[in-house]
Design a protein around this motif. Structure first.
Motif, PDB file in Angstrom:
ATOM      1  N   LYS A 129       0.769  -1.215   0.005  1.00  0.00           N
ATOM      2  CA  LYS A 129      -0.110  -0.077   0.152  1.00  0.00           C
ATOM      3  C   LYS A 129       0.949   1.204   0.066  1.00  0.00           C
ATOM      4  N   ILE A 130       0.284   2.308  -0.285  1.00  0.00           N
ATOM      5  CA  ILE A 130       0.619   3.661  -0.053  1.00  0.00           C
ATOM      6  C   ILE A 130       0.479   4.222   1.050  1.00  0.00           C
ATOM      7  N   ALA A 131       1.312   4.501   2.035  1.00  0.00           N
ATOM      8  CA  ALA A 131       0.816   5.130   3.279  1.00  0.00           C
ATOM      9  C   ALA A 131       0.834   6.598   3.230  1.00  0.00           C
ATOM     10  N   ILE A 132      -0.422   6.936   3.618  1.00  0.00           N
ATOM     11  CA  ILE A 132      -0.336   8.570   3.844  1.00  0.00           C
ATOM     12  C   ILE A 132      -0.552   8.910   5.081  1.00  0.00           C
ATOM     13  N   VAL A 133       0.313   9.933   5.498  1.00  0.00           N
ATOM     14  CA  VAL A 133       0.400  10.507   6.981  1.00  0.00           C
ATOM     15  C   VAL A 133       0.029  12.041   6.993  1.00  0.00           C
ATOM     16  N   ALA A 134      -0.646  12.212   8.132  1.00  0.00           N
ATOM     17  CA  ALA A 134      -1.060  13.839   8.499  1.00  0.00           C
ATOM     18  C   ALA A 134       0.373  14.450   8.856  1.00  0.00           C
ATOM     19  N   GLY A 135       0.674  15.531   8.046  1.00  0.00           N
ATOM     20  CA  GLY A 135       1.859  16.127   8.581  1.00  0.00           C
ATOM     21  C   GLY A 135       1.478  17.087   9.746  1.00  0.00           C
ATOM     22  N   PHE A 136       2.473  17.657  10.353  1.00  0.00           N
ATOM     23  CA  PHE A 136       2.535  18.869  11.241  1.00  0.00           C
ATOM     24  C   PHE A 136       1.838  18.388  12.689  1.00  0.00           C
ATOM     25  N   GLN A 137       1.402  17.321  12.742  1.00  0.00           N
ATOM     26  CA  GLN A 137       0.880  16.828  14.142  1.00  0.00           C
ATOM     27  C   GLN A 137       1.600  15.500  14.568  1.00  0.00           C
ATOM     28  N   GLY A 138       1.525  15.587  16.144  1.00  0.00           N
ATOM     29  CA  GLY A 138       1.942  14.097  16.797  1.00  0.00           C
ATOM     30  C   GLY A 138       0.904  14.267  17.972  1.00  0.00           C
ATOM     31  N   VAL A 139       1.623  13.317  18.942  1.00  0.00           N
ATOM     32  CA  VAL A 139       0.807  13.203  20.304  1.00  0.00           C
ATOM     33  C   VAL A 139       2.062  13.071  21.366  1.00  0.00           C
ATOM     34  N   THR A 140       1.621  13.538  22.461  1.00  0.00           N
ATOM     35  CA  THR A 140       2.682  13.234  23.748  1.00  0.00           C
ATOM     36  C   THR A 140       2.328  11.696  24.099  1.00  0.00           C
ATOM     37  N   GLU A 141       3.270  11.546  24.881  1.00  0.00           N
ATOM     38  CA  GLU A 141       3.291   9.902  25.670  1.00  0.00           C
ATOM     39  C   GLU A 141       1.860   9.861  26.357  1.00  0.00           C
ATOM     40  N   SER A 142       1.512  11.021  26.805  1.00  0.00           N
ATOM     41  CA  SER A 142       0.233  10.540  27.439  1.00  0.00           C
ATOM     42  C   SER A 142      -1.231  10.973  26.690  1.00  0.00           C
ATOM     43  N   GLY A 143      -0.841  10.888  25.405  1.00  0.00           N
ATOM     44  CA  GLY A 143      -1.956  10.928  24.388  1.00  0.00           C
ATOM     45  C   GLY A 143      -2.595  12.353  23.711  1.00  0.00           C
ATOM     46  N   ALA A 144      -1.915  13.350  24.521  1.00  0.00           N
ATOM     47  CA  ALA A 144      -2.345  14.882  24.132  1.00  0.00           C
ATOM     48  C   ALA A 144      -1.931  15.085  22.776  1.00  0.00           C
ATOM     49  N   LEU A 145      -2.691  15.776  21.722  1.00  0.00           N
ATOM     50  CA  LEU A 145      -2.494  16.068  20.563  1.00  0.00           C
ATOM     51  C   LEU A 145      -1.540  17.256  20.461  1.00  0.00           C
ATOM     52  N   THR A 146      -0.902  17.272  19.557  1.00  0.00           N
ATOM     53  CA  THR A 146       0.309  18.454  19.413  1.00  0.00           C
ATOM     54  C   THR A 146       0.299  18.763  17.916  1.00  0.00           C
ATOM     55  N   THR A 147       0.727  19.929  17.985  1.00  0.00           N
ATOM     56  CA  THR A 147       1.515  20.347  16.600  1.00  0.00           C
ATOM     57  C   THR A 147       2.789  20.884  16.363  1.00  0.00           C
ATOM     58  N   LEU A 148       3.475  21.194  15.503  1.00  0.00           N
ATOM     59  CA  LEU A 148       4.949  21.028  15.251  1.00  0.00           C
ATOM     60  C   LEU A 148       5.487  22.457  15.148  1.00  0.00           C
ATOM     61  N   GLY A 149       4.287  23.437  15.197  1.00  0.00           N
ATOM     62  CA  GLY A 149       4.597  25.092  14.599  1.00  0.00           C
ATOM     63  C   GLY A 149       4.408  25.216  12.976  1.00  0.00           C
ATOM     64  N   ARG A 150       4.015  26.320  12.619  1.00  0.00           N
ATOM     65  CA  ARG A 150       3.799  26.342  11.385  1.00  0.00           C
ATOM     66  C   ARG A 150       4.674  25.882  10.308  1.00  0.00           C
ATOM     67  N   GLY A 151       4.414  25.138   9.206  1.00  0.00           N
ATOM     68  CA  GLY A 151       5.219  24.572   8.159  1.00  0.00           C
ATOM     69  C   GLY A 151       5.807  23.399   8.607  1.00  0.00           C
ATOM     70  N   GLY A 152       5.240  23.096   9.780  1.00  0.00           N
ATOM     71  CA  GLY A 152       5.963  21.775  10.305  1.00  0.00           C
ATOM     72  C   GLY A 152       5.705  20.267   9.492  1.00  0.00           C
ATOM     73  N   SER A 153       4.926  20.282   8.569  1.00  0.00           N
ATOM     74  CA  SER A 153       4.796  19.183   7.700  1.00  0.00           C
ATOM     75  C   SER A 153       6.118  18.661   7.114  1.00  0.00           C
ATOM     76  N   ASP A 154       6.887  19.703   6.838  1.00  0.00           N
ATOM     77  CA  ASP A 154       8.183  19.216   6.157  1.00  0.00           C
ATOM     78  C   ASP A 154       9.015  18.384   7.204  1.00  0.00           C
ATOM     79  N   THR A 155       8.800  18.874   8.574  1.00  0.00           N
ATOM     80  CA  THR A 155       9.631  18.143   9.526  1.00  0.00           C
ATOM     81  C   THR A 155       8.729  16.718   9.898  1.00  0.00           C
ATOM     82  N   THR A 156       7.627  16.431   9.610  1.00  0.00           N
ATOM     83  CA  THR A 156       6.971  15.241   9.757  1.00  0.00           C
ATOM     84  C   THR A 156       7.568  14.527   8.828  1.00  0.00           C
TER      85      THR A 156
END
Ligand code: ADP
Ligand code: ASP
Ligand code: MG
Length: 415
Positions: A129-156
């Motif tokens: 399959k082709i895997a498609i991932v949402a850029g710019f976002q992550g989660v903390t160890e405890s499950g809180a949703l986070t973002t990486l700062g504007r333009g952060g999809s490059d970093t993902t």
């Protein structure tokens, strides 16, 4: 078979036609015998629209809730992209940042990736399959949703490429590569064929929005080859890579203008040992990123004004903290100046060539631009100037260092 990560920026997936075009590109790469991971940004100006919407509700929204809101943009893109690939008769599966184990710290709206667990993606790639991932976002160890700062999809994208040991990370955007400066501001800017991680990291941090600076940190650390290129054409773009022979021959590779900036000055700070440590420890504790620290000493060496620059988005936080410090530690007060910008020139060739600073200051002088502060590192010279002078200063430097001829300079090894 190679593993390729392809990241598509907002303008490259701004409508259904563009989503289908990006899907075709990924399918083509897959059919050429590669494994493909796509990283998606939010469509067009979605993130800006979400920020504006939040402002209509609150001027100071909880950062956790901003993350919850902004992360929705990328989720729209990944699902539509998976549908587009299915529609074209191929297999794809979409994932949020959390679902692919993009673990970050808890600094909401500017979280840093701590680790990536790429196993889940690997399984799906192996299943064809082709895997498609949402850029710019992550989660903390405890499950809180986070973002990486504007333009952060490059970093993902680059972090995933590093975790998967990808052979290439392609950044598809609305320009056909990295230019000597923002081509929207200086039309004479020229495309750079090859740039080192060190130079790109500095240019990104100093205002070149084309790449998120943390993406370059990952790229450099894990030696991920990054190709920045246009989503509309097949023309070769810019390779971001480790230094190779001859790259140091170009003295100035590019120039940048950083706009969203303010200077904060603590007035009348006692000029005694330990004071700077006290001030900057407090600032660090609040997670404020400062650079360009400046100090003027007066009253026969008894007092100093201690200043620094911060991003405009953090100026309110910096003001509140500094006013509190001024009161507690007995300083004269706090002065904020939001009408400043920073103009910089960057090049690894500066390590081995002299005269760059003199040439820069001369070009600014010739164009009537007053310099308010200067900072330098091994490969960068930056000047703080009035906001109104910013574009004039950038154009003057671009012309003085003949950056309109970037590729001629690359070939002949002169600058
Ligand atoms: P995306 O949505 O694809 O991530 P961005 O808007 O983040 O796109 O980045 C691309 C933009 O970066 C370009 O349209 C250009 O105006 C701007 N830019 C700034 N500096 C540079 C540079 N040195 N080279 C190329 N583009 C630059
Ligand atoms: N959508 C986010 C932004 O606009 C992240 C990105 O596009 O890289 O900043
Ligand atoms: Mg971008």
């Amino acid at each position: 078979m190679a593993l390729v990560v392809q990241k598509f920026g907002g303008t490259s997936v701004a409508d259904a036609t563009k989503i289908k075009r990006a899907a075709r590109r990924a399918i083509r790469t897959k059919l050429e015998g590669n494994e493909v991971v796509m990283v998606m940004s939010a469509m067009g100006k979605t993130t800006d629209a979400l920020v504006e919407l939040a402002e209509q509700i609150s001027h100071n929204p909880p950062k956790r809730e901003m993350d919850m809101l902004l992360a929705t943009g990328e989720q729209v893109s990944i699902s539509l992209m998976a549908m587009a690939i299915h529609e074209a008769g191929h297999e794809a599966i979409s994932f949020t940042g959390g679902q692919v184990g993009m673990i970050t710290d808890g600094a909401h709206t500017k979280a840093r990736i701590q680790r990536v667990d790429a196993n889940r993606i690997r399984q799906h790639l192996q299943a064809g399959k082709i895997a498609i991932v949402a850029g710019f976002q992550g989660v903390t160890e405890s499950g809180a949703l986070t973002t990486l700062g504007r333009g952060g999809s490059d970093t993902t994208a680059v972090a995933l490429a590093a975790a998967l040991g990808a052979d290439l990370c392609e950044i598809y955007t609305d320009v056909d590569g990295v230019y000597t400066t923002d081509p929207r501001v200086v039309p004479e800017a020229s495309k750079i064929d090859r740039i080192t991680y060190d130079e790109m990291l500095e240019l990104s941090s100093l205002g070149a929005a084309v790449m998120h600076s943390r993406a370059i940190e990952f790229g450099s650390k894990y030696a991920v080859p990054i190709h920045v290129r246009s989503s509309l054409t097949d023309v070769a773009g810019t390779m971001i890579m480790h230094e190779t022979k001859g790259m140091e021959d170009v003295v100035v590779r590019g120039a940048a203008l950083k706009r969203d900036l303010a200077t904060v000055a603590l007035i009348g700070v006692p000029n005694e040992p330990g004071m700077a440590a006290k001030v900057f420890q407090r600032i660090a504790k609040h997670n404020l990123v400062v650079d360009d620290i400046m100090q003027n000493i007066y009253e026969d060496g008894k007092r100093a004004n201690v200043g620094f620059t911060v991003a405009s988005s953090e100026v309110d936080e910096a003001r509140a903290l500094c006013e509190q410090m001024a009161e507690e530690l007995g300083f004269g007060g706090v002065e904020i100046d939001e009408d400043v910008v920073k103009v910089s020139v960057v090049g690894i060739g500066m390590r081995s060539h002299t005269g760059v600073a003199a040439k820069m200051f001369d070009a600014l002088y010739e164009n009537g631009v007053n310099i308010e502060n200067i900072s330098t590192s091994e490969i960068v010279i930056s000047c703080i100037v009035r906001q109104d002078d910013g574009e004039k200063a950038l154009k003057a430097l671009h012309s003085a260092f003949e950056l309109d001829k970037a590729n001629e300079n690359q070939e002949s090894g002169t600058a």
